[in-house]
Design a protein around this motif. Sequence first.
Motif, PDB file in Angstrom:
ATOM      1  N   LYS A 176       0.721  -1.111   0.161  1.00 35.53           N
ATOM      2  CA  LYS A 176      -0.149  -0.340  -0.398  1.00 35.53           C
ATOM      3  C   LYS A 176       0.517   1.337   0.107  1.00 35.53           C
ATOM      4  N   PHE A 177       2.039   1.157   0.670  1.00 35.61           N
ATOM      5  CA  PHE A 177       2.644   2.152   0.629  1.00 35.61           C
ATOM      6  C   PHE A 177       3.314   2.583   0.028  1.00 35.61           C
ATOM      7  N   HIS A 178       4.080   1.776  -0.974  1.00 34.52           N
ATOM      8  CA  HIS A 178       5.123   1.459  -2.543  1.00 34.52           C
ATOM      9  C   HIS A 178       4.151   1.597  -4.103  1.00 34.52           C
ATOM     10  N   GLY A 179       2.974   1.134  -3.522  1.00 34.54           N
ATOM     11  CA  GLY A 179       2.191   1.139  -4.353  1.00 34.54           C
ATOM     12  C   GLY A 179       2.022   0.205  -5.903  1.00 34.54           C
ATOM     13  N   HIS A 180       2.816  -0.633  -5.309  1.00 35.98           N
ATOM     14  CA  HIS A 180       3.146  -2.856  -5.825  1.00 35.98           C
ATOM     15  C   HIS A 180       3.957  -3.317  -4.821  1.00 35.98           C
ATOM     16  N   LEU A 181       4.501  -4.066  -4.957  1.00 35.29           N
ATOM     17  CA  LEU A 181       4.528  -5.158  -4.416  1.00 35.29           C
ATOM     18  C   LEU A 181       5.587  -5.872  -4.984  1.00 35.29           C
ATOM     19  N   GLY A 182       7.440  -5.327  -4.552  1.00 34.53           N
ATOM     20  CA  GLY A 182       8.521  -6.327  -5.855  1.00 34.53           C
ATOM     21  C   GLY A 182       9.702  -6.892  -4.783  1.00 34.53           C
ATOM     22  N   PRO A 183      10.670  -7.060  -4.979  1.00 36.23           N
ATOM     23  CA  PRO A 183      11.214  -8.085  -4.649  1.00 36.23           C
ATOM     24  C   PRO A 183      12.269  -6.995  -3.852  1.00 36.23           C
ATOM     25  N   TYR A 184      12.294  -5.451  -4.877  1.00 39.13           N
ATOM     26  CA  TYR A 184      13.421  -5.089  -3.895  1.00 39.13           C
ATOM     27  C   TYR A 184      13.100  -3.814  -2.952  1.00 39.13           C
ATOM     28  N   VAL A 185      11.731  -3.660  -2.911  1.00 40.09           N
ATOM     29  CA  VAL A 185      10.696  -2.961  -2.004  1.00 40.09           C
ATOM     30  C   VAL A 185      11.136  -4.072  -0.385  1.00 40.09           C
ATOM     31  N   VAL A 186      11.107  -5.107  -0.692  1.00 42.61           N
ATOM     32  CA  VAL A 186      11.292  -6.095   0.392  1.00 42.61           C
ATOM     33  C   VAL A 186      12.274  -6.225   0.584  1.00 42.61           C
ATOM     34  N   VAL A 187      13.817  -6.066  -0.353  1.00 41.54           N
ATOM     35  CA  VAL A 187      14.988  -6.215  -0.078  1.00 41.54           C
ATOM     36  C   VAL A 187      15.617  -5.151   1.347  1.00 41.54           C
ATOM     37  N   GLY A 188      14.708  -3.845   0.882  1.00 41.35           N
ATOM     38  CA  GLY A 188      15.072  -2.578   1.580  1.00 41.35           C
ATOM     39  C   GLY A 188      14.664  -2.749   2.776  1.00 41.35           C
ATOM     40  N   TYR A 189      12.946  -2.841   2.609  1.00 39.32           N
ATOM     41  CA  TYR A 189      12.190  -3.591   4.065  1.00 39.32           C
ATOM     42  C   TYR A 189      13.237  -4.696   4.882  1.00 39.32           C
ATOM     43  N   ARG A 190      13.874  -5.741   4.422  1.00 42.16           N
ATOM     44  CA  ARG A 190      14.780  -5.815   5.425  1.00 42.16           C
ATOM     45  C   ARG A 190      15.521  -5.731   5.512  1.00 42.16           C
ATOM     46  N   MET A 191      16.673  -4.806   5.599  1.00 49.96           N
ATOM     47  CA  MET A 191      17.572  -4.136   5.071  1.00 49.96           C
ATOM     48  C   MET A 191      17.854  -3.364   6.446  1.00 49.96           C
ATOM     49  N   GLY A 192      16.010  -2.388   6.568  1.00 49.18           N
ATOM     50  CA  GLY A 192      16.021  -1.856   7.631  1.00 49.18           C
ATOM     51  C   GLY A 192      15.739  -1.878   8.618  1.00 49.18           C
ATOM     52  N   GLY A 193      14.406  -3.292   9.130  1.00 49.62           N
ATOM     53  CA  GLY A 193      14.415  -3.762   9.777  1.00 49.62           C
ATOM     54  C   GLY A 193      15.882  -4.315  10.951  1.00 49.62           C
ATOM     55  N   LEU A 194      16.614  -5.252  10.056  1.00 46.67           N
ATOM     56  CA  LEU A 194      17.950  -5.465  10.468  1.00 46.67           C
ATOM     57  C   LEU A 194      18.403  -4.328  10.718  1.00 46.67           C
ATOM     58  N   ALA A 195      19.044  -3.611  10.412  1.00 50.99           N
ATOM     59  CA  ALA A 195      19.339  -2.066  10.925  1.00 50.99           C
ATOM     60  C   ALA A 195      18.888  -1.736  12.759  1.00 50.99           C
ATOM     61  N   ARG A 196      17.521  -2.187  12.027  1.00 52.38           N
ATOM     62  CA  ARG A 196      16.542  -1.158  13.814  1.00 52.38           C
ATOM     63  C   ARG A 196      17.360  -2.486  14.447  1.00 52.38           C
ATOM     64  N   GLN A 197      18.150  -3.760  14.807  1.00 51.33           N
ATOM     65  CA  GLN A 197      18.707  -4.855  15.039  1.00 51.33           C
ATOM     66  C   GLN A 197      19.260  -4.315  15.559  1.00 51.33           C
ATOM     67  N   LYS A 198      20.103  -4.067  15.058  1.00 50.71           N
ATOM     68  CA  LYS A 198      21.625  -3.874  15.686  1.00 50.71           C
ATOM     69  C   LYS A 198      21.678  -2.285  15.876  1.00 50.71           C
ATOM     70  N   LEU A 199      21.284  -1.591  15.748  1.00 49.65           N
ATOM     71  CA  LEU A 199      21.817  -0.120  15.763  1.00 49.65           C
ATOM     72  C   LEU A 199      19.958   0.451  16.707  1.00 49.65           C
ATOM     73  N   VAL A 200      20.828   0.875  17.795  1.00 48.00           N
ATOM     74  CA  VAL A 200      20.219   1.758  18.581  1.00 48.00           C
ATOM     75  C   VAL A 200      19.729   3.833  18.224  1.00 48.00           C
ATOM     76  N   GLY A 201      17.858   3.634  18.411  1.00 45.98           N
ATOM     77  CA  GLY A 201      18.353   5.466  18.855  1.00 45.98           C
ATOM     78  C   GLY A 201      18.246   6.006  17.587  1.00 45.98           C
TER      79      GLY A 201
END
Length: 151
Positions: free
Chosen positions: A19-44
């Motif tokens: 809904k946010f991106h307008g369609h769903l493809g592999p690369y938006v999910v790649v970015g989604y996973r990257m951001g989630g991973l960064a959130r786990q590893k970093l603070v603030g």
Amino acid sequence: MLHCCNVVNLPEELRLLKKFHGHLGPYVVVGYRMGGLARQKLVGRLKAVSFTGTKPPLSCIIDGVQYSSSCTLGKGNITVLEAGDAKVQFLDDKHLVEISLLDKVKEGIDRSMSHDTEELLALTIFNEPEADLFHVTTIERSPIETRVKLK
Ligand SMILES: [Zn+2]
């Protein structure tokens, strides 16, 4: 053979991302996973530097990163470099985490991506273990570098 596309049963997280991106493809999910991973590893508060450039489909990574890491263009805490790499760096006060999509995964996406397959590929990326998708490097930033970079 019955050609029945886009009838992929999507989990709630991916429906919202679509809904946010307008369609769903592999690369938006790649970015989604990257951001989630960064959130786990970093603070603030985080900053992100995306090496994707601004040309789709690779640049779809940026939207996924914005969605899951809260680093957004509007807040000015994400920078996009025209490097054409499926790579994003995330920084907090003390660390830099660099996350790159593995070459074999990127090649697999680029080989099989089409309008009919993109949601299925997106779902596959969503469910894949991190280690099968990314190369992750964490670097401790020196106090001097921190001071300069956060100015
Ligand atoms: Zn996209």
